[in-house]
Design a protein around this motif. Sequence first.
Motif, mmCIF file in Angstrom:
data_model
loop_
_atom_site.group_PDB
_atom_site.id
_atom_site.type_symbol
_atom_site.label_atom_id
_atom_site.label_comp_id
_atom_site.label_asym_id
_atom_site.label_seq_id
_atom_site.Cartn_x
_atom_site.Cartn_y
_atom_site.Cartn_z
ATOM 1 N N PRO A 6 -3.220 2.605 -20.404
ATOM 2 C CA PRO A 6 -1.920 2.367 -21.042
ATOM 3 C C PRO A 6 -1.684 3.432 -22.099
ATOM 4 C CG PRO A 6 -3.571 0.880 -21.947
ATOM 5 C CD PRO A 6 -4.246 1.639 -20.830
ATOM 6 N N LEU A 7 -0.432 3.747 -22.334
ATOM 7 C CA LEU A 7 -0.108 4.786 -23.324
ATOM 8 C C LEU A 7 -0.014 4.149 -24.709
ATOM 9 C CD1 LEU A 7 2.449 6.956 -21.323
ATOM 10 C CD2 LEU A 7 -0.011 7.269 -21.621
ATOM 11 N N ASP A 8 -1.175 3.744 -25.191
ATOM 12 C CA ASP A 8 -1.318 3.151 -26.519
ATOM 13 C C ASP A 8 -1.873 4.230 -27.447
ATOM 14 O OD1 ASP A 8 -1.596 0.712 -28.346
ATOM 15 O OD2 ASP A 8 -3.643 1.493 -28.306
ATOM 16 N N LEU A 9 -1.146 4.558 -28.507
ATOM 17 C CA LEU A 9 -1.479 5.721 -29.334
ATOM 18 C C LEU A 9 -2.909 5.686 -29.880
ATOM 19 C CD1 LEU A 9 -0.464 8.389 -30.478
ATOM 20 C CD2 LEU A 9 0.417 7.141 -32.454
ATOM 21 N N PRO A 10 -3.379 4.592 -30.503
ATOM 22 C CA PRO A 10 -4.774 4.592 -30.988
ATOM 23 C C PRO A 10 -5.779 4.829 -29.868
ATOM 24 C CG PRO A 10 -3.555 2.771 -31.965
ATOM 25 C CD PRO A 10 -2.680 3.349 -30.896
ATOM 26 N N LEU A 11 -5.544 4.230 -28.689
ATOM 27 C CA LEU A 11 -6.442 4.436 -27.553
ATOM 28 C C LEU A 11 -6.440 5.901 -27.130
ATOM 29 C CD1 LEU A 11 -8.200 3.374 -25.161
ATOM 30 C CD2 LEU A 11 -6.066 3.061 -23.907
ATOM 31 N N LEU A 12 -5.258 6.498 -26.999
ATOM 32 C CA LEU A 12 -5.161 7.886 -26.558
ATOM 33 C C LEU A 12 -5.845 8.834 -27.534
ATOM 34 C CD1 LEU A 12 -1.425 7.892 -25.383
ATOM 35 C CD2 LEU A 12 -3.456 7.708 -23.942
#
Length: 606
Positions: free
Chosen positions: A311-317
């Motif tokens: 998923p394009l989740d900022l903290p994950l990316l």
Amino acid sequence: MQQNNGIDKSQMISFAVLCLVLFGFMFYFQNKQSKEEQLKAQQQKTEQVKNAVKQTQVSNINPNVTPGAIQTATLANKELNVEFSSLGGQVSKVQLSKYKAYNHKTDKADLPLYLIDKKNSNYGFQFKDKTGKVINTKDLVFSPVINGSIATLTANYNGAVIQFIYTLNNNPNAELKDQYALDFKVRTKGLAAVTADNKADFIWDYNVRNLEKGRAQEQSHSEFSYAFNNYKDYDYDGRTEMNEEKETLNWIGVKQQFFSSVIEAKNGFTQSKGSQETIEEGEYLKKLNFEGFVQMTGSELNQDFTWYFMPLDLPLLKSYDKNFDEILPLGWSFIGWMNRGFFMPMYNIIAGWGITAGWVIFLMTIIVKLILSPIMYKQHKLSAMMKVIRPEIDEVNVKLKDADPMKKQQATMEIYRKAGVNQMAGCLPALVQIPIFYALFRFFPNFIDLRGKGFWFAKDLTAYDDLIKLPFKVPFLGDHLSVFALACTIVILIYTVMTSGNMQQPQQEGMPNMKVLMYIFPITFLFFLNTSASGLSWYYFVSNAINILIILVIKYWILDEKKIHAQIQANKEKPKSEGKFQKRMREMMEKAQEQQKVQEQQRKKK
């Protein structure tokens, strides 16, 4: 001459009644939606995932392979359910377990979310054997074996052994970033006896699946994305072709609105190129094709890759430290900084208080308005000053009725100068609003925390609401009317009426009527907002409603026209120093007048 002096107290009461009606309308649908969500929660079933090799019936993809010979193998963890096909040794299905896809039949997000399914992804390594025949691994039949978290798929070609080894971290305590990564190793033995090639051509065909409600919006957000220069540089391509033959790509991905499928090559892809084609209707949005070369050593293909289905989740990316956060299209430079450093943190802080997404946006709007309030106060004070000196401007226009338009403009500017009115100050709020608007235009349809969050009659704040369905399609509008977009358009029209009363019309012939243009703008805004994220429409409805209230408060309780008039009279008595802008404008007008005189003299001589 009759003047538009804004809205009186009776109009103020009418506006308040309108707001009450709109809010009552919205609360009704909020209750209705909450009941639907409860019913949906009761109907959802958990899907069991099995780590086993199973037989499956498929269509005759390869004419040389019978459907019964195709096998599938599955690996799974908390986040991903990944299936592999023995035909080509490929990833044949990818489900993100914690997310749901939009169902057009039920108008709800109640379908399993598959990034890959029904053969929409097809990849393989291509090379030539020593006879010149083109071989692609996607046409070979592999034998799958599961051993814990490792899937090994093995194929034989003329004595050469080709292995694809996939590893999925299924440790429940593993970091989140590791659970969206699928390690992919390619190992060959004896391939050098088959081919003399020193590189293999990696070919990936991918059809983007329609996962969200707003087809046009999701389609516009589907594109290639890739990094190069040792992960330092990022680029994307949402048009038709990409060509990076001089760069070594560290990873190549297909980005969708909220999810992305990415393959990273540890030694990079060279001579990369790709193409994409829009699909107008149906299950898929775009067809993308990628081709890039990977190095072979001694004609053996031993390379390491990693697939990411995330998923394009900022903290994950950001946690990957591979420039993946650039995939999220939050805007370049200052615009992106506003979203990353201001709007996202502000949303997360307010959402942490336990309130629903729509009211979070409501509070965000108020905070932004408070920050901009000093600028807005100056704008409305300027508007009040313009209203006070309007009779003088009208008098000049009557007196110089038959004079040259340039001369009338100079006389008007002289009145502004003596009164201490800086017309350019009125442009500042508009200039400030432009980057904020563009940042929010990027924020609402790309912020995954808003995905699936409903508010009143909008079932998803990242997509349009279609409460009012039309029996036919209207060009540029579609087959629905968004209530949030309509409400936003109404308040913008009211705001325009209130702020256009003191606008000076251009005196030159052929110049457009600015008031007419200002009234056209809200109407065109409806066409734009009708298919945009309803969160954006809700934000601008609240923003413009607050603008109207601010104008009324300033007009009736803060600004005193008598004091402003006295201040203007005092300004007239003070000696004026001509500003750089005013001096430049005066010099330009004088030069234009001189040129006009020369042209008139030349015409008379003729």
